[in-house]
Design a protein around this motif. Structure first.
Motif, PDB file in Angstrom:
ATOM      1  N   TYR A  16       0.649  -1.239   0.124  1.00  0.00           N
ATOM      2  CA  TYR A  16       0.011  -0.099   0.089  1.00  0.00           C
ATOM      3  C   TYR A  16       0.692   1.211  -0.013  1.00  0.00           C
ATOM      4  CZ  TYR A  16      -3.985  -3.204   1.121  1.00  0.00           C
ATOM      5  OH  TYR A  16      -4.999  -3.913   1.177  1.00  0.00           O
ATOM      6  N   ASN A  17       2.206   1.232   0.320  1.00  0.00           N
ATOM      7  CA  ASN A  17       3.019   2.542   0.120  1.00  0.00           C
ATOM      8  C   ASN A  17       2.638   3.085   1.623  1.00  0.00           C
ATOM      9  OD1 ASN A  17       4.915   2.530  -1.570  1.00  0.00           O
ATOM     10  ND2 ASN A  17       3.894   3.303  -3.102  1.00  0.00           N
ATOM     11  N   ILE A  18       2.280   2.545   2.466  1.00  0.00           N
ATOM     12  CA  ILE A  18       1.874   3.108   3.879  1.00  0.00           C
ATOM     13  C   ILE A  18       2.815   2.607   4.855  1.00  0.00           C
ATOM     14  CG2 ILE A  18      -0.193   3.553   5.459  1.00  0.00           C
ATOM     15  CD1 ILE A  18      -0.818   4.671   2.899  1.00  0.00           C
ATOM     16  N   LEU A  19       3.251   3.669   5.691  1.00  0.00           N
ATOM     17  CA  LEU A  19       4.175   3.363   6.833  1.00  0.00           C
ATOM     18  C   LEU A  19       3.068   3.178   8.133  1.00  0.00           C
ATOM     19  CD1 LEU A  19       7.066   2.740   7.780  1.00  0.00           C
ATOM     20  CD2 LEU A  19       7.156   5.114   8.152  1.00  0.00           C
ATOM     21  N   ILE A  20       3.248   2.032   8.993  1.00  0.00           N
ATOM     22  CA  ILE A  20       2.696   1.828   9.969  1.00  0.00           C
ATOM     23  C   ILE A  20       3.515   1.582  11.177  1.00  0.00           C
ATOM     24  CG2 ILE A  20       0.312   1.181   9.018  1.00  0.00           C
ATOM     25  CD1 ILE A  20       1.197  -1.774   9.935  1.00  0.00           C
ATOM     26  N   ASP A  45      -9.699  -1.374  10.240  1.00  0.00           N
ATOM     27  CA  ASP A  45      -9.132  -0.373   9.669  1.00  0.00           C
ATOM     28  C   ASP A  45      -8.060   0.208  10.412  1.00  0.00           C
ATOM     29  OD1 ASP A  45     -11.349  -0.012   7.770  1.00  0.00           O
ATOM     30  OD2 ASP A  45     -12.579   1.337   8.919  1.00  0.00           O
ATOM     31  N   ILE A  46      -6.977   0.672   9.651  1.00  0.00           N
ATOM     32  CA  ILE A  46      -5.669   1.194  10.324  1.00  0.00           C
ATOM     33  C   ILE A  46      -5.430   2.471   9.619  1.00  0.00           C
ATOM     34  CG2 ILE A  46      -4.889  -1.129  10.801  1.00  0.00           C
ATOM     35  CD1 ILE A  46      -2.970  -0.781   8.438  1.00  0.00           C
ATOM     36  N   ARG A  47      -4.601   3.192  10.412  1.00  0.00           N
ATOM     37  CA  ARG A  47      -4.012   4.495   9.907  1.00  0.00           C
ATOM     38  C   ARG A  47      -2.587   4.571  10.027  1.00  0.00           C
ATOM     39  NH1 ARG A  47      -7.018   8.730   9.440  1.00  0.00           N
ATOM     40  NH2 ARG A  47      -5.550  10.141  10.118  1.00  0.00           N
ATOM     41  N   GLY A  48      -2.097   5.124   8.813  1.00  0.00           N
ATOM     42  CA  GLY A  48      -0.459   5.156   8.774  1.00  0.00           C
ATOM     43  C   GLY A  48      -0.435   6.380   7.647  1.00  0.00           C
ATOM     44  N   ARG A  49       1.072   6.292   7.521  1.00  0.00           N
ATOM     45  CA  ARG A  49       1.477   7.502   6.769  1.00  0.00           C
ATOM     46  C   ARG A  49       1.672   7.117   5.295  1.00  0.00           C
ATOM     47  NH1 ARG A  49       6.215   9.320   9.226  1.00  0.00           N
ATOM     48  NH2 ARG A  49       7.634   8.514   7.292  1.00  0.00           N
ATOM     49  N   SER A  50       1.143   7.899   4.472  1.00  0.00           N
ATOM     50  CA  SER A  50       1.508   7.716   3.045  1.00  0.00           C
ATOM     51  C   SER A  50       2.925   8.079   2.708  1.00  0.00           C
ATOM     52  CB  SER A  50       0.443   8.493   2.011  1.00  0.00           C
ATOM     53  OG  SER A  50       0.921   8.293   0.795  1.00  0.00           O
ATOM     54  N   LEU A  51       3.527   7.045   2.108  1.00  0.00           N
ATOM     55  CA  LEU A  51       4.777   7.315   1.445  1.00  0.00           C
ATOM     56  C   LEU A  51       4.909   8.109   0.354  1.00  0.00           C
ATOM     57  CD1 LEU A  51       6.422   3.646   2.297  1.00  0.00           C
ATOM     58  CD2 LEU A  51       7.009   5.731   3.811  1.00  0.00           C
ATOM     59  N   SER A  53       2.523  10.674  -0.272  1.00  0.00           N
ATOM     60  CA  SER A  53       2.279  12.173   0.168  1.00  0.00           C
ATOM     61  C   SER A  53       2.576  12.786   1.229  1.00  0.00           C
ATOM     62  CB  SER A  53       0.718  12.543   0.010  1.00  0.00           C
ATOM     63  OG  SER A  53       0.134  11.576   1.023  1.00  0.00           O
ATOM     64  N   GLY A  54       3.218  11.691   2.310  1.00  0.00           N
ATOM     65  CA  GLY A  54       3.514  12.042   3.552  1.00  0.00           C
ATOM     66  C   GLY A  54       2.441  12.395   4.278  1.00  0.00           C
ATOM     67  N   LEU A  55       1.051  12.301   4.128  1.00  0.00           N
ATOM     68  CA  LEU A  55      -0.105  12.544   4.823  1.00  0.00           C
ATOM     69  C   LEU A  55      -0.497  11.105   5.517  1.00  0.00           C
ATOM     70  CD1 LEU A  55      -1.735  14.985   2.273  1.00  0.00           C
ATOM     71  CD2 LEU A  55      -0.250  15.653   4.458  1.00  0.00           C
ATOM     72  N   PRO A  56      -1.353  11.381   6.511  1.00  0.00           N
ATOM     73  CA  PRO A  56      -1.997  10.231   7.318  1.00  0.00           C
ATOM     74  C   PRO A  56      -2.785   9.737   6.165  1.00  0.00           C
ATOM     75  CG  PRO A  56      -2.187  12.106   8.747  1.00  0.00           C
ATOM     76  CD  PRO A  56      -1.524  12.612   7.295  1.00  0.00           C
ATOM     77  N   LYS A  57      -3.138   8.401   6.184  1.00  0.00           N
ATOM     78  CA  LYS A  57      -4.075   7.648   5.346  1.00  0.00           C
ATOM     79  C   LYS A  57      -4.783   6.535   6.250  1.00  0.00           C
ATOM     80  CE  LYS A  57      -4.795   5.677   0.914  1.00  0.00           C
ATOM     81  NZ  LYS A  57      -4.113   5.522  -0.487  1.00  0.00           N
TER      82      LYS A  57
END
Length: 160
Positions: A16-20, A45-51, A53-57
């Motif tokens: 997902y290109n998401i950092l958790i 559902d989880i929240r992480g940081r988009s690698l 955009s750098g924004l939460p996702k």
């Protein structure tokens, strides 16, 4: 347990290109993690940081995805169990076959772990009572018997 958490973090990042964080990975592992496919699909559902955009996702992760993420690590554990059984003296393997394997540690609580090891080894496998505490209690008992541990060498596991 930490290796499972790392596998989840890498999987989410790769797919997902998401950092958790470790806490999110641990929560995924506990709530929907599995090493055998579940009969009923679970999601979280989880929240992480988009690698990107750098924004939460926020995203939804399923138990089938956790199966994918954890399978390699679970396979390594199964191979390690098999390897230990192959190196174990025949008399002791007979006792293990008769009495079964008891899983300890937090990783034992991952859905399907005991079933996976039992299916792969053909030996009854159960989860210890209070598996999370077993490691600490066992370490304490080992420290009470330091004289036995001092005779241990990495090349000869049978001396203990």
């Amino acid at each position: 347990g930490d290796t499972f958490d790392e596998a989840i973090i890498k999987y989410i990042r790769r797919k997902y290109n998401i950092l958790i964080g470790e806490r999110t990975a641990e929560e995924l592992k506990i709530k929907i993690g599995c090493v055998v496919k579940r009969d009923k699909l679970l999601a979280m559902d989880i929240r992480g940081r988009s690698l990107v955009s750098g924004l939460p996702k926020t995203l939804q992760v399923t138990s089938d995805e956790m199966y994918e993420a954890l399978s390699e690590t679970a396979g390594t554990i199964v191979e390690s169990v098999k390897s230990v059984l192959e190196d174990t003296p025949p008399e002791l393997v007979g006792d293990i076959s008769a009495r079964g394997i008891i899983l300890t540690g937090g990783g034992a609580l991952i859905y399907g772990m005991s079933r996976l090891i039992q299916n792969e080894t053909g030996i009854k496998t159960v989860i210890a009572e209070g598996p999370e505490e077993c490691v600490a209690l066992g370490t304490g008992k080992a420290l009470d018997n330091m004289n036995l541990l001092q005779n241990y060498t990495a090349g000869d596991r049978r001396r203990i």
